[in-house]
Design a protein around this motif. Structure first.
Motif, short mmCIF file in Angstrom:
data_model
loop_
_atom_site.label_atom_id
_atom_site.label_comp_id
_atom_site.label_asym_id
_atom_site.label_seq_id
_atom_site.Cartn_x
_atom_site.Cartn_y
_atom_site.Cartn_z
N GLY A 65 -12.33 113.58 102.84
CA GLY A 65 -11.57 114.71 102.26
C GLY A 65 -12.45 115.58 101.37
N LEU A 66 -12.00 116.79 101.14
CA LEU A 66 -12.68 117.73 100.24
C LEU A 66 -11.66 118.30 99.27
CD1 LEU A 66 -15.10 119.65 99.43
CD2 LEU A 66 -14.27 121.22 101.20
N MET A 67 -11.94 118.11 97.97
CA MET A 67 -11.05 118.69 96.95
C MET A 67 -11.50 120.11 96.65
SD MET A 67 -10.56 115.50 94.28
CE MET A 67 -12.27 115.02 94.09
N LEU A 68 -10.55 121.00 96.63
CA LEU A 68 -10.81 122.42 96.31
C LEU A 68 -9.76 122.88 95.31
CD1 LEU A 68 -11.11 123.70 99.99
CD2 LEU A 68 -12.95 123.88 98.30
N PRO A 69 -10.06 123.91 94.53
CA PRO A 69 -8.99 124.49 93.71
C PRO A 69 -7.88 124.97 94.63
CG PRO A 69 -11.15 125.45 93.17
CD PRO A 69 -11.34 124.64 94.42
N GLY A 70 -6.64 124.91 94.20
CA GLY A 70 -5.53 125.41 95.01
C GLY A 70 -5.81 126.86 95.39
N PHE A 71 -5.42 127.22 96.61
CA PHE A 71 -5.66 128.60 97.07
C PHE A 71 -4.68 129.55 96.37
CE2 PHE A 71 -6.69 126.32 101.30
CZ PHE A 71 -7.94 125.96 100.83
N GLN A 121 7.75 126.46 100.05
CA GLN A 121 7.31 125.26 100.76
C GLN A 121 6.21 125.60 101.76
OE1 GLN A 121 8.47 122.90 98.47
NE2 GLN A 121 7.67 121.84 100.26
N ALA A 122 6.34 126.77 102.41
CA ALA A 122 5.31 127.19 103.37
C ALA A 122 3.97 127.40 102.64
CB ALA A 122 5.74 128.46 104.09
N LEU A 123 4.01 128.04 101.47
CA LEU A 123 2.75 128.24 100.72
C LEU A 123 2.10 126.89 100.44
CD1 LEU A 123 3.36 130.97 97.95
CD2 LEU A 123 2.69 131.28 100.33
N LEU A 124 2.88 125.96 99.90
CA LEU A 124 2.32 124.66 99.49
C LEU A 124 1.77 123.90 100.70
CD1 LEU A 124 5.06 123.72 96.86
CD2 LEU A 124 2.74 124.57 96.40
N ALA A 125 2.46 124.00 101.82
CA ALA A 125 2.01 123.30 103.03
C ALA A 125 0.69 123.88 103.56
CB ALA A 125 3.08 123.38 104.12
N HIS A 126 0.37 125.10 103.13
CA HIS A 126 -0.88 125.73 103.54
C HIS A 126 -1.94 125.65 102.45
CE1 HIS A 126 1.79 127.33 106.64
NE2 HIS A 126 0.71 127.63 107.35
N ASP A 380 -4.09 122.41 89.63
CA ASP A 380 -3.63 122.98 90.91
C ASP A 380 -4.77 122.76 91.90
OD1 ASP A 380 -1.40 123.92 89.60
OD2 ASP A 380 -1.77 126.05 90.03
N LEU A 381 -4.54 121.94 92.89
CA LEU A 381 -5.64 121.69 93.82
C LEU A 381 -5.13 121.31 95.20
CD1 LEU A 381 -6.86 118.20 93.84
CD2 LEU A 381 -5.92 118.85 91.65
N ARG A 420 -3.25 117.11 101.12
CA ARG A 420 -2.31 117.04 100.00
C ARG A 420 -2.48 118.26 99.10
NH1 ARG A 420 -2.00 111.69 96.62
NH2 ARG A 420 -1.08 110.91 98.55
N THR A 421 -1.38 118.72 98.53
CA THR A 421 -1.41 119.84 97.58
C THR A 421 -0.82 119.37 96.26
OG1 THR A 421 -1.03 121.33 99.45
CG2 THR A 421 -0.75 122.27 97.26
N TYR A 422 -1.50 119.71 95.17
CA TYR A 422 -1.01 119.37 93.82
C TYR A 422 -0.71 120.64 93.04
CZ TYR A 422 -2.68 114.50 94.07
OH TYR A 422 -2.87 113.20 94.40
N VAL A 423 0.40 120.66 92.35
CA VAL A 423 0.69 121.73 91.41
C VAL A 423 0.81 121.12 90.02
CG1 VAL A 423 2.49 123.34 90.63
CG2 VAL A 423 1.79 123.33 93.02
N ALA A 424 -0.04 121.58 89.12
CA ALA A 424 -0.07 121.05 87.74
C ALA A 424 -0.01 119.52 87.73
CB ALA A 424 1.05 121.66 86.90
N GLY A 425 -0.85 118.94 88.58
CA GLY A 425 -1.00 117.48 88.59
C GLY A 425 0.05 116.71 89.35
N VAL A 426 0.99 117.42 89.96
CA VAL A 426 2.06 116.74 90.70
C VAL A 426 1.87 116.96 92.20
CG1 VAL A 426 4.57 116.65 91.09
CG2 VAL A 426 3.66 117.00 88.78
N PRO A 427 1.86 115.89 93.00
CA PRO A 427 1.76 116.10 94.45
C PRO A 427 3.02 116.77 94.98
CG PRO A 427 1.84 113.74 93.91
CD PRO A 427 1.95 114.47 92.63
N VAL A 428 2.86 117.91 95.62
CA VAL A 428 4.02 118.68 96.07
C VAL A 428 4.07 118.84 97.58
CG1 VAL A 428 4.47 120.01 93.97
CG2 VAL A 428 2.71 120.78 95.57
N PHE A 429 2.95 118.46 98.21
CA PHE A 429 2.97 118.48 99.69
C PHE A 429 2.00 117.42 100.20
CE2 PHE A 429 0.90 119.56 103.68
CZ PHE A 429 2.02 119.61 104.50
N ASP A 430 2.46 116.67 101.18
CA ASP A 430 1.63 115.68 101.83
C ASP A 430 1.57 115.97 103.31
OD1 ASP A 430 0.18 113.41 100.89
OD2 ASP A 430 1.97 112.89 99.73
N GLY A 431 0.37 116.18 103.81
CA GLY A 431 0.20 116.31 105.26
C GLY A 431 0.27 114.93 105.87
N PRO A 432 0.20 114.86 107.19
CA PRO A 432 0.27 113.55 107.82
C PRO A 432 -0.85 112.65 107.31
CG PRO A 432 -0.20 115.31 109.41
CD PRO A 432 0.01 115.96 108.11
#
Ligand code: GUN
Ligand code: ZN
Length: 435
Positions: A65-71, A121-126, A380-381, A420-432
């Motif tokens: 995996g690669l961690m990046l700042p949230g888009f 939800q669409a934003l977070l999933a992307h 946010d990452l 996975r997407t995190y908002v302010a430290g909380v996982p808000v989206f999990d891909g498969p």
């Protein structure tokens, strides 16, 4: 106090990246990111983490995996998921045929609420964790957007469209209604948690000079509020604007003479601008949002990014959904690369990824809080996992270095690789999960 540790490779930016010298960014092949109470506290190599007494067994590990700042998406329309991929029109006809009818449906509060949820939800999933967003003309739709963002603790700049001419009757409002509603929304939402307000005239064609003037007065009274609108996207639009504002020197002057040009003004597109207009945008500190998938889809034109830069106009990058054909910032960069190629220009993958993270955060004046994986910023990452796309995974095997890998990820990646997407430290989206 709960502390979380994530382990994967990581890429983040401290400034505009200079690939030759390695300045402006940090790439760690095996990193540990630590955050607590929604804020990043450290980003170190796994080796340093161990040496400082850290326990790697306590890290959630994302091998490959690669961690990046949230888009960050600098210009997008929340009510337009339902008009994406509408056939055969250019801007003004596209608005009339598809967009106005869909936005009119937001008069129904239940529909508006449901669509705003879907949109976020669409934003977070992307992998998009922050955005500057148009709502519709309806106050309850803007409320629904802010409520949905607040529930997710997202960093979002939003605004209700104001418009007092050249739209169907169902989308029109009076000068006073638009202004009063905007003032109320600013009171309700601007500065609430991670939310900010943007005064949102749709574009010059749909506002009278009186409305633009009042919008400008509002902005001069509230210098911390933003302005979002469209500018010089399509040649017919430019021509029509000239006819509606004969007193103005040009399109930028229409906005400038009403006090709408400032360092918190984000203008989407800016494709067909004169030298004078670009100079004025630079002088006022305004930014242009580059929306490549939208510009290609509507046949609007190719933004000359090099020219924009020569004039010192700062550039954001955005999807402009629903004229944009993807919610993905990775797809947006891929199409942006092609738009530049068609003009003999290029876009280094590090600079492209900078643009959708720290670059957009800077343009939106949010870089004190978001845009990089640096201690003190909001956590946010996004964690991308290129192995989720077999084509990309195969291509990565033939890549020599990080630059090539990132470029392949931009050109071939999309929401499938969002692990996975995190908002302010909380996982808000999990891909498969990995196979
Ligand atoms: N100009 C005015 N409104 C719009 C819109 O909704 N989308 C785009 N791309 N351009 C616009
Ligand atoms: Zn737009």
């Amino acid at each position: 106090m709960t502390e979380s540790h994530l382990r994967a490779s990581a890429l983040t930016f401290t400034d505009v990246p200079d690939p030759a010298s390695g300045r402006g960014y940090r790439y760690l092949t095996d990193a540990v990111l630590t955050f607590r109470e929604g804020r990043i506290s450290a980003l170190v190599s796994a080796e340093d983490f161990l040496q400082a007494g850290g326990d790697l067994a306590r890290c959630e590990h994302f091998p490959g995996g690669l961690m990046l700042p949230g888009f960050i998406d600098a210009h997008v329309h929340a009510p337009q998921l339902g008009v994406m991929a509408s056939y055969g029109r250019q801007l003004l006809d596209w608005l009339e045929s598809y967009t106005f009818p869909e936005e009119a449906r937001f008069a129904d509060e239940a529909y508006a609420g449901q669509q705003m949820e879907r949109f976020l939800q669409a934003l977070l999933a992307h992998g998009t964790t922050a955005a500057m967003v148009f709502s519709t003309v309806h106050t309850h739709a803007a409320d629904a957007l802010f409520e949905a963002a607040a529930r997710r603790n997202m960093c979002l700049i939003g605004g209700k469209v104001i418009t007092d001419r050249n739209v169907p009757a169902v989308l029109s409002e009076t000068l006073d209604e638009g202004l009063r509603a905007t003032r109320d929304l600013i009171e309700r939402w601007h500065g609430q948690g991670r939310l900010r307000y943007a005064v949102t005239p749709r574009f010059a064609i749909t506002s009278t000079a009186a409305q633009l003037q009042l919008a400008g007065e509002l902005l001069s009274a509230r210098t911390d509020v933003y302005l979002q609108t469209h500018l010089s996207e399509n040649l017919l639009e430019v021509q029509k604007t000239g006819l509606l504002f004969p007193e103005a020197k040009d399109y930028v002057d229409v906005y400038d003479r009403h006090g709408l040009c400032g360092p918190r003004s984000i203008f989407a597109h800016g494709i067909h601008l004169s030298e004078r207009e670009l100079d004025l945008l630079a002088t006022r500190g305004c930014s242009v949002a580059f929306c490549p998938t939208s510009n290609l889809f509507l046949g609007s034109g190719l933004l000359d990014v090099a020219r924009l830069r020569r004039h010192g106009v700062s550039m954001a990058v955005a999807t402009d959904v629903g004229a944009g054909t993807s919610v993905s910032m990775l797809r947006t960069l891929a199409e942006g690369y092609k738009v530049l190629q068609l003009q003999g220009q290029s876009w280094h993958p590090l600079d492209a990824l900078y643009s959708i993270t720290l670059g957009n955060a800077r343009v939106l004046q949010l870089d004190a809080h978001i845009g990089s994986l640096c201690p003190g910023k909001d956590a946010d990452l996004v964690i991308v996992d290129p192995s989720r796309s077999s084509l990309l995974a195969g291509r990565l095997e033939t890549c020599a270095g990080i630059d090539e890998r990132l470029f392949a990820m931009i050109m071939l990646g999309d929401d499938r690789i969002i692990r996975r997407t995190y908002v302010a430290g909380v996982p808000v989206f999990d891909g498969p999960a990995p196979i």
